[in-house]
Structure formats: C-alpha cells, structure tokens
Design a protein around this motif. Structure first.
Motif, mmCIF file in Angstrom:
data_model
loop_
_atom_site.group_PDB
_atom_site.id
_atom_site.type_symbol
_atom_site.label_atom_id
_atom_site.label_comp_id
_atom_site.label_asym_id
_atom_site.label_seq_id
_atom_site.Cartn_x
_atom_site.Cartn_y
_atom_site.Cartn_z
ATOM 1 N N LEU A 114 -13.643 5.046 6.507
ATOM 2 C CA LEU A 114 -13.330 6.444 6.753
ATOM 3 C C LEU A 114 -12.276 6.959 5.791
ATOM 4 C CD1 LEU A 114 -13.290 6.509 10.657
ATOM 5 C CD2 LEU A 114 -14.941 7.638 9.159
ATOM 6 N N SER A 115 -11.455 6.056 5.268
ATOM 7 C CA SER A 115 -10.408 6.482 4.340
ATOM 8 C C SER A 115 -11.003 6.961 3.014
ATOM 9 C CB SER A 115 -9.437 5.326 4.070
ATOM 10 O OG SER A 115 -10.028 4.371 3.224
ATOM 11 N N GLY A 116 -12.271 6.661 2.796
ATOM 12 C CA GLY A 116 -12.929 7.137 1.578
ATOM 13 C C GLY A 116 -12.913 6.139 0.450
ATOM 14 N N SER A 117 -12.370 4.958 0.704
ATOM 15 C CA SER A 117 -12.326 3.968 -0.375
ATOM 16 C C SER A 117 -12.314 2.574 0.202
ATOM 17 C CB SER A 117 -11.075 4.154 -1.241
ATOM 18 O OG SER A 117 -10.957 3.084 -2.162
ATOM 19 N N ALA A 118 -13.200 1.716 -0.322
ATOM 20 C CA ALA A 118 -13.236 0.331 0.145
ATOM 21 C C ALA A 118 -12.029 -0.441 -0.359
ATOM 22 C CB ALA A 118 -14.518 -0.341 -0.330
ATOM 23 N N THR A 119 -11.276 0.130 -1.294
ATOM 24 C CA THR A 119 -10.111 -0.558 -1.837
ATOM 25 C C THR A 119 -8.811 -0.022 -1.238
ATOM 26 O OG1 THR A 119 -9.996 0.990 -3.699
ATOM 27 C CG2 THR A 119 -11.297 -1.015 -4.004
ATOM 28 N N ALA A 120 -8.892 0.675 -0.127
ATOM 29 C CA ALA A 120 -7.685 1.183 0.515
ATOM 30 C C ALA A 120 -6.759 0.036 0.887
ATOM 31 C CB ALA A 120 -8.049 1.998 1.757
ATOM 32 N N ALA A 121 -5.462 0.252 0.728
ATOM 33 C CA ALA A 121 -4.471 -0.747 1.106
ATOM 34 C C ALA A 121 -4.304 -0.749 2.617
ATOM 35 C CB ALA A 121 -3.141 -0.437 0.427
ATOM 36 N N SER A 122 -4.380 -1.906 3.223
ATOM 37 C CA SER A 122 -4.223 -2.060 4.666
ATOM 38 C C SER A 122 -2.784 -2.467 4.968
ATOM 39 C CB SER A 122 -5.199 -3.118 5.181
ATOM 40 O OG SER A 122 -4.950 -3.415 6.530
ATOM 41 N N VAL A 123 -2.058 -1.623 5.695
ATOM 42 C CA VAL A 123 -0.618 -1.796 5.873
ATOM 43 C C VAL A 123 -0.257 -1.899 7.354
ATOM 44 C CG1 VAL A 123 1.666 -0.792 5.446
ATOM 45 C CG2 VAL A 123 -0.188 -0.492 3.767
ATOM 46 N N ALA A 124 0.464 -2.938 7.723
ATOM 47 C CA ALA A 124 1.044 -3.088 9.056
ATOM 48 C C ALA A 124 2.504 -2.685 8.972
ATOM 49 C CB ALA A 124 0.917 -4.534 9.532
ATOM 50 N N ALA A 125 2.917 -1.754 9.826
ATOM 51 C CA ALA A 125 4.274 -1.203 9.709
ATOM 52 C C ALA A 125 4.950 -1.097 11.064
ATOM 53 C CB ALA A 125 4.222 0.178 9.048
ATOM 54 N N ALA A 126 6.242 -1.369 11.075
ATOM 55 C CA ALA A 126 7.040 -1.227 12.285
ATOM 56 C C ALA A 126 6.974 0.207 12.804
ATOM 57 C CB ALA A 126 8.494 -1.606 11.982
ATOM 58 N N ALA A 127 7.035 0.353 14.122
ATOM 59 C CA ALA A 127 6.830 1.657 14.758
ATOM 60 C C ALA A 127 7.890 2.680 14.386
ATOM 61 C CB ALA A 127 6.785 1.483 16.279
ATOM 62 N N ASP A 128 9.080 2.230 13.998
ATOM 63 C CA ASP A 128 10.128 3.186 13.627
ATOM 64 C C ASP A 128 9.813 3.924 12.338
ATOM 65 O OD1 ASP A 128 10.615 0.672 12.222
ATOM 66 O OD2 ASP A 128 12.490 1.572 11.550
ATOM 67 N N LEU A 129 8.779 3.451 11.605
ATOM 68 C CA LEU A 129 8.398 4.050 10.326
ATOM 69 C C LEU A 129 7.338 5.131 10.464
ATOM 70 C CD1 LEU A 129 8.151 0.743 8.260
ATOM 71 C CD2 LEU A 129 9.989 2.431 8.145
ATOM 72 N N LYS A 130 6.965 5.468 11.679
ATOM 73 C CA LYS A 130 5.831 6.359 11.905
ATOM 74 C C LYS A 130 5.883 7.627 11.059
ATOM 75 C CE LYS A 130 3.542 9.083 15.503
ATOM 76 N NZ LYS A 130 3.542 9.475 16.935
ATOM 77 N N PHE A 131 7.002 8.303 11.066
ATOM 78 C CA PHE A 131 7.095 9.580 10.356
ATOM 79 C C PHE A 131 7.410 9.386 8.873
ATOM 80 C CE2 PHE A 131 8.141 10.496 14.819
ATOM 81 C CZ PHE A 131 7.128 11.390 15.096
ATOM 82 N N ALA A 132 8.347 8.502 8.566
ATOM 83 C CA ALA A 132 8.743 8.303 7.172
ATOM 84 C C ALA A 132 7.601 7.723 6.347
ATOM 85 C CB ALA A 132 9.962 7.384 7.095
ATOM 86 N N LEU A 133 6.963 6.666 6.851
ATOM 87 C CA LEU A 133 5.929 6.010 6.056
ATOM 88 C C LEU A 133 4.669 6.863 5.961
ATOM 89 C CD1 LEU A 133 5.544 3.421 4.440
ATOM 90 C CD2 LEU A 133 4.407 2.428 6.443
ATOM 91 N N SER A 134 4.373 7.628 6.994
ATOM 92 C CA SER A 134 3.219 8.534 6.923
ATOM 93 C C SER A 134 3.417 9.557 5.808
ATOM 94 C CB SER A 134 3.012 9.234 8.263
ATOM 95 O OG SER A 134 2.657 8.307 9.270
ATOM 96 N N GLU A 135 4.648 10.053 5.682
ATOM 97 C CA GLU A 135 4.942 11.012 4.612
ATOM 98 C C GLU A 135 4.842 10.345 3.240
ATOM 99 O OE1 GLU A 135 8.701 13.708 3.006
ATOM 100 O OE2 GLU A 135 8.575 13.230 5.145
ATOM 101 N N ILE A 136 5.379 9.148 3.131
ATOM 102 C CA ILE A 136 5.337 8.437 1.849
ATOM 103 C C ILE A 136 3.896 8.131 1.453
ATOM 104 C CG2 ILE A 136 5.954 6.287 0.677
ATOM 105 C CD1 ILE A 136 8.533 6.281 2.390
ATOM 106 N N ALA A 137 3.091 7.690 2.411
ATOM 107 C CA ALA A 137 1.696 7.375 2.110
ATOM 108 C C ALA A 137 0.936 8.619 1.657
ATOM 109 C CB ALA A 137 1.022 6.761 3.337
ATOM 110 N N ALA A 138 1.211 9.759 2.298
ATOM 111 C CA ALA A 138 0.555 11.006 1.890
ATOM 112 C C ALA A 138 0.967 11.388 0.472
ATOM 113 C CB ALA A 138 0.907 12.119 2.875
ATOM 114 N N ASN A 139 2.232 11.197 0.148
ATOM 115 C CA ASN A 139 2.703 11.485 -1.216
ATOM 116 C C ASN A 139 2.032 10.564 -2.228
ATOM 117 O OD1 ASN A 139 4.408 13.406 -0.109
ATOM 118 N ND2 ASN A 139 6.239 12.113 -0.217
#
Length: 255
Positions: free
Chosen positions: A17-42
C-alpha cells in the motif's frame, strides 16, 4: 509474543500500500509518534523514499525482532534494548543515540489535579480523595513506564498510588488513558504531551530530568536492512531531522 504469519502478511500489505516494495520497515517507540511521522513525511517528500512506521512498546519490539519480525530499522526509547540485540548479532552494529526523552505530567482539562513538574498537585489531589486513576506505561516493558515509576518513587507517591494506576501497553496508550475521562491524568512522554493533538485537551508540566534515569534513545539497522532503510537511517542523523526531534521536545545527544 510470537510474530505469526498474519503479522507478516499485514506488514507485506502495508508495504504494498505504501506504493513501493522497497519501502523501509521501521519499528519505533511510541513516544516518537508525532516526531517520526513528520520526519518520515519530510523524507518521502524531499528524497522520494518510502517508509512504513510501526509504533509500540520498545520492549515488545525487542522481543519480536529475535522471533523474526521483519523490521529493518529499530528506534528504541531505551538504548539497552538496542545493545542487547546487537550482542545477539541481530543488528548491523550498536547504532546511534538519536535523542534523550523527557517525562511529563499530563492532566485533562477540568481535572482536579494541578499539573506541576514536582508532582505536588498530584499528591494534593490524592490526599484530598480526588484522584481515582493515574495512567502510566507498563514498567515491565516500556521505558517511559520505568521512568514514571522512578519519578513517582522520588515524590514518595508510588506506594500510595497502588490500586489507582492504569497501565498502558506503551506510553502513547497511557496518554490516551490519561485523557479518556476515566483517569485524572498520567505520566507520559513530553514529546506526546506537547503535541497539538493532546495539548488542546490537556495541561502538561515537564518533570525534572534528575527525577528518573535518563531516557537514552538509540536506533540501529537490523541485519535484514535494505538500501531504503539505510537511506532513512542516514537521514535521521542529518540536521533537518534532528531539528524536528528537538522541536517535539527531545534533547539532542552530542555527536
């Protein structure tokens, strides 16, 4: 907690669904929900990459990776989980320290608890019989839960709160419990408490860093990491990503 075939299938679906079979699969601590989502979008906008994020308890991820969970990059809220996995040969190396987390008292608007960093308002509400429930992450597997326990012990409140604590599976769930109406507050990650989504419904106060062991947050690539995960890992160490971490309330480690 075993990683079953349905979980692998779900991750594969997310990658497709991400549109790419080469998408990076990332496990992240829950405190990163907002910060890491923004970084990934950037990252996706600026570099044309693809990232699939899974947020949860660092302790759970640390158990799932040895059992075959298909994550390529792990951002833990406790560096010890990374170091343990590295010693098992499951990571490329011991990774990098990317942030120092902070703890906060979060209370919903209208709560009888007054939010202050030294937890005097929490103690007063408890003594007055106005505190029925306080939410924290589960100290058994969530780093922010262990830090919350240390802060409560520092304030001589841990024993007094037995029977009144509500445990979230991770710190994001603890924040949800704190604002659900069934609790009068919670001790959660400052990075979550200061987010616009939570801030419009609550008041938060930063707890002194000296009140709990440092939340040294470390990340590392797993042995199965591909090129896209490497690119995102490198991007996380660059000034634009570090600036996002800092804006979301994390302290930055020295290089």
């Amino acid at each position: 907690m075993m990683v079953g075939n349905w979980q692998r299938l779900l991750l594969l679906c997310l990658l497709l669904l991400s549109g790419s079979a080469t998408a990076a699969s990332v496990a992240a601590a829950a405190d990163l929900k907002f910060a890491l989502s923004e970084i990934a979008a950037n990252f996706e906008r600026e570099r044309g990459g693809r990232v699939v994020l899974a947020f949860g308890s660092s302790g759970h991820f640390a158990r799932q990776i040895p059992q075959g969970a298909p994550y390529e990059l792990f951002l833990s809220a406790d560096e010890e989980y990374i170091l343990q996995l590295a010693r098992q040969g499951l990571l490329r190396d011991e990774g990098r320290l990317y942030a120092i987390g902070r703890l906060a008292l979060l209370v919903p608007l209208g709560s009888p608890v007054v939010a202050d960093g030294e937890l005097r308002g929490l103690a007063s509400a408890l003594a007055a019989g106005k505190l029925q429930r306080l939410a924290i992450a589960n100290p058994e597997h969530a780093p922010y839960g262990r830090a919350a326990r240390a802060a409560l012990e520092r304030a001589a409140l841990w024993e007094r709160l037995q029977g009144r604590l509500v445990f979230g599976e991770n710190v994001a769930q603890a924040a949800q419990f704190a604002l659900s109406g069934s609790a009068q507050g919670g001790i959660v990650a400052w990075s979550l408490a200061r987010s616009p989504e939570l801030a419009r419904r609550s008041v938060a106060a930063l707890i002194p860093a000296a009140w709990h062991p440092p939340l040294r947050q470390r990340m590392a690539l797993t042995a199965r990491a591909g090129a896209e995960a490497q690119r995102f890992y490198d991007y996380l160490q660059q000034p634009p990503a570090r600036a996002v971490f800092e804006r979301h309330g994390f302290a930055l480690p020295d290089d």
